[in-house]
Write a protein that holds these residues in place. Structure first.
Motif, PDB file in Angstrom:
ATOM      1  N   GLN A  97      66.746  30.442  27.833  1.00 41.28           N
ATOM      2  CA  GLN A  97      66.933  30.937  26.481  1.00 41.28           C
ATOM      3  C   GLN A  97      66.216  30.092  25.439  1.00 41.28           C
ATOM      4  O   GLN A  97      65.891  30.587  24.368  1.00 41.28           O
ATOM      5  N   GLY A  98      65.973  28.822  25.729  1.00 40.02           N
ATOM      6  CA  GLY A  98      65.310  27.970  24.753  1.00 40.02           C
ATOM      7  C   GLY A  98      65.423  26.506  25.124  1.00 40.02           C
ATOM      8  O   GLY A  98      65.861  26.154  26.210  1.00 40.02           O
ATOM      9  N   ARG A  99      65.021  25.671  24.170  1.00 40.61           N
ATOM     10  CA  ARG A  99      65.086  24.224  24.363  1.00 40.61           C
ATOM     11  C   ARG A  99      65.540  23.580  23.054  1.00 40.61           C
ATOM     12  O   ARG A  99      65.051  23.914  21.984  1.00 40.61           O
ATOM     13  N   VAL A 100      66.479  22.630  23.194  1.00 41.25           N
ATOM     14  CA  VAL A 100      67.038  21.901  22.056  1.00 41.25           C
ATOM     15  C   VAL A 100      66.452  20.493  22.050  1.00 41.25           C
ATOM     16  O   VAL A 100      66.224  19.904  23.109  1.00 41.25           O
ATOM     17  N   GLU A 101      66.224  19.954  20.852  1.00 38.33           N
ATOM     18  CA  GLU A 101      65.645  18.614  20.728  1.00 38.33           C
ATOM     19  C   GLU A 101      66.527  17.571  21.409  1.00 38.33           C
ATOM     20  O   GLU A 101      67.743  17.722  21.508  1.00 38.33           O
ATOM     21  N   SER A 102      65.898  16.486  21.865  1.00 38.27           N
ATOM     22  CA  SER A 102      66.602  15.463  22.650  1.00 38.27           C
ATOM     23  C   SER A 102      67.685  14.738  21.853  1.00 38.27           C
ATOM     24  O   SER A 102      68.703  14.339  22.433  1.00 38.27           O
ATOM     25  N   ASP A 103      67.513  14.566  20.537  1.00 41.47           N
ATOM     26  CA  ASP A 103      68.553  13.903  19.743  1.00 41.47           C
ATOM     27  C   ASP A 103      69.868  14.686  19.790  1.00 41.47           C
ATOM     28  O   ASP A 103      70.949  14.105  19.854  1.00 41.47           O
ATOM     29  N   ARG A 104      69.782  16.015  19.764  1.00 42.81           N
ATOM     30  CA  ARG A 104      70.979  16.856  19.822  1.00 42.81           C
ATOM     31  C   ARG A 104      71.620  16.753  21.209  1.00 42.81           C
ATOM     32  O   ARG A 104      72.835  16.702  21.344  1.00 42.81           O
ATOM     33  N   VAL A 105      70.801  16.686  22.253  1.00 40.37           N
ATOM     34  CA  VAL A 105      71.319  16.537  23.621  1.00 40.37           C
ATOM     35  C   VAL A 105      71.994  15.168  23.765  1.00 40.37           C
ATOM     36  O   VAL A 105      73.091  15.072  24.324  1.00 40.37           O
ATOM     37  N   ASP A 106      71.374  14.116  23.244  1.00 42.28           N
ATOM     38  CA  ASP A 106      71.972  12.774  23.289  1.00 42.28           C
ATOM     39  C   ASP A 106      73.323  12.754  22.574  1.00 42.28           C
ATOM     40  O   ASP A 106      74.274  12.125  23.054  1.00 42.28           O
ATOM     41  N   GLU A 107      73.414  13.443  21.442  1.00 40.61           N
ATOM     42  CA  GLU A 107      74.682  13.523  20.710  1.00 40.61           C
ATOM     43  C   GLU A 107      75.745  14.222  21.555  1.00 40.61           C
ATOM     44  O   GLU A 107      76.903  13.788  21.591  1.00 40.61           O
ATOM     45  N   ALA A 108      75.357  15.272  22.258  1.00 39.48           N
ATOM     46  CA  ALA A 108      76.296  16.001  23.103  1.00 39.48           C
ATOM     47  C   ALA A 108      76.771  15.139  24.268  1.00 39.48           C
ATOM     48  O   ALA A 108      77.953  15.138  24.611  1.00 39.48           O
ATOM     49  N   VAL A 109      75.863  14.377  24.889  1.00 41.10           N
ATOM     50  CA  VAL A 109      76.238  13.495  25.993  1.00 41.10           C
ATOM     51  C   VAL A 109      77.188  12.414  25.500  1.00 41.10           C
ATOM     52  O   VAL A 109      78.202  12.116  26.147  1.00 41.10           O
ATOM     53  N   ALA A 110      76.904  11.826  24.348  1.00 35.98           N
ATOM     54  CA  ALA A 110      77.785  10.796  23.780  1.00 35.98           C
ATOM     55  C   ALA A 110      79.171  11.371  23.497  1.00 35.98           C
ATOM     56  O   ALA A 110      80.195  10.726  23.755  1.00 35.98           O
ATOM     57  N   ALA A 111      79.229  12.591  22.988  1.00 38.16           N
ATOM     58  CA  ALA A 111      80.521  13.230  22.735  1.00 38.16           C
ATOM     59  C   ALA A 111      81.258  13.518  24.036  1.00 38.16           C
ATOM     60  O   ALA A 111      82.486  13.348  24.102  1.00 38.16           O
ATOM     61  N   LEU A 112      80.548  13.929  25.071  1.00 40.32           N
ATOM     62  CA  LEU A 112      81.173  14.151  26.381  1.00 40.32           C
ATOM     63  C   LEU A 112      81.754  12.848  26.919  1.00 40.32           C
ATOM     64  O   LEU A 112      82.898  12.824  27.382  1.00 40.32           O
ATOM     65  N   VAL A 113      81.009  11.779  26.843  1.00 46.29           N
ATOM     66  CA  VAL A 113      81.509  10.477  27.305  1.00 46.29           C
ATOM     67  C   VAL A 113      82.765  10.097  26.509  1.00 46.29           C
ATOM     68  O   VAL A 113      83.749   9.624  27.074  1.00 46.29           O
ATOM     69  N   GLY A 114      82.753  10.336  25.204  1.00 46.97           N
ATOM     70  CA  GLY A 114      83.926  10.078  24.374  1.00 46.97           C
ATOM     71  C   GLY A 114      85.139  10.879  24.820  1.00 46.97           C
ATOM     72  O   GLY A 114      86.269  10.388  24.791  1.00 46.97           O
ATOM     73  N   GLU A 115      84.909  12.103  25.237  1.00 46.77           N
ATOM     74  CA  GLU A 115      86.000  12.958  25.739  1.00 46.77           C
ATOM     75  C   GLU A 115      86.581  12.397  27.032  1.00 46.77           C
ATOM     76  O   GLU A 115      87.763  12.565  27.315  1.00 46.77           O
ATOM     77  N   LEU A 116      85.764  11.721  27.832  1.00 48.84           N
ATOM     78  CA  LEU A 116      86.197  11.214  29.131  1.00 48.84           C
ATOM     79  C   LEU A 116      86.863   9.845  29.052  1.00 48.84           C
ATOM     80  O   LEU A 116      87.520   9.433  30.012  1.00 48.84           O
ATOM     81  N   GLN A 117      86.696   9.143  27.951  1.00 51.93           N
ATOM     82  CA  GLN A 117      87.270   7.803  27.834  1.00 51.93           C
ATOM     83  C   GLN A 117      88.686   7.830  27.355  1.00 51.93           C
ATOM     84  O   GLN A 117      89.164   8.644  26.703  1.00 51.93           O
TER      85      GLN A 117
END
Length: 117
Positions: A97-117
């Motif tokens: 469907q598309g591609r999102v910039e890496s800064d937005r992906v990094d933000e999502a990964v950081a938020a996922l890690v926050g959810e797991l801690q």
């Protein structure tokens, strides 16, 4: 996304549309690909992904402004659900469907890690 021997290999930041394992068999949704490690088993066959939603009332969703789309996009304004992690299989993906910039992906990964801690 790369295409090796006519089989697409999706990359970090790609948004794909495919089956939603939490809904009926015919339901699908967009997914943000987080990982596709060449050194891991099932490279190109299985992906770690986060779901996207059109909902806006939940706290903790990550906006995807129009300028964050490098290519493609979604028909409706979508947000990343950082706690909506799933391992999706290539056979469950209908299309890229598309591609999102890496800064937005990094933000999502950081938020996922926050959810797991």
């Amino acid at each position: 996304m790369t295409d090796e021997n006519a089989t697409p290999i999706f990359e970090r930041g790609d948004v794909v549309y495919g089956d939603d394992p939490f809904k009926d068999e015919d339901d699908a949704r967009p997914w943000l690909i987080l990982a596709n490690h060449e050194t891991r088993p099932f490279h190109g066959e299985q992906y770690i992904a986060l779901t996207l939603t059109t909902k806006s009332w939940m706290d903790g969703l990550i906006e995807i402004p129009e300028e964050s789309w490098l290519r493609g996009g979604t028909p409706d304004e979508s947000r990343i659900v950082p706690w909506g992690v799933q391992s999706i299989d290539i056979k469950d993906i209908d299309f890229w469907q598309g591609r999102v910039e890496s800064d937005r992906v990094d933000e999502a990964v950081a938020a996922l890690v926050g959810e797991l801690q």
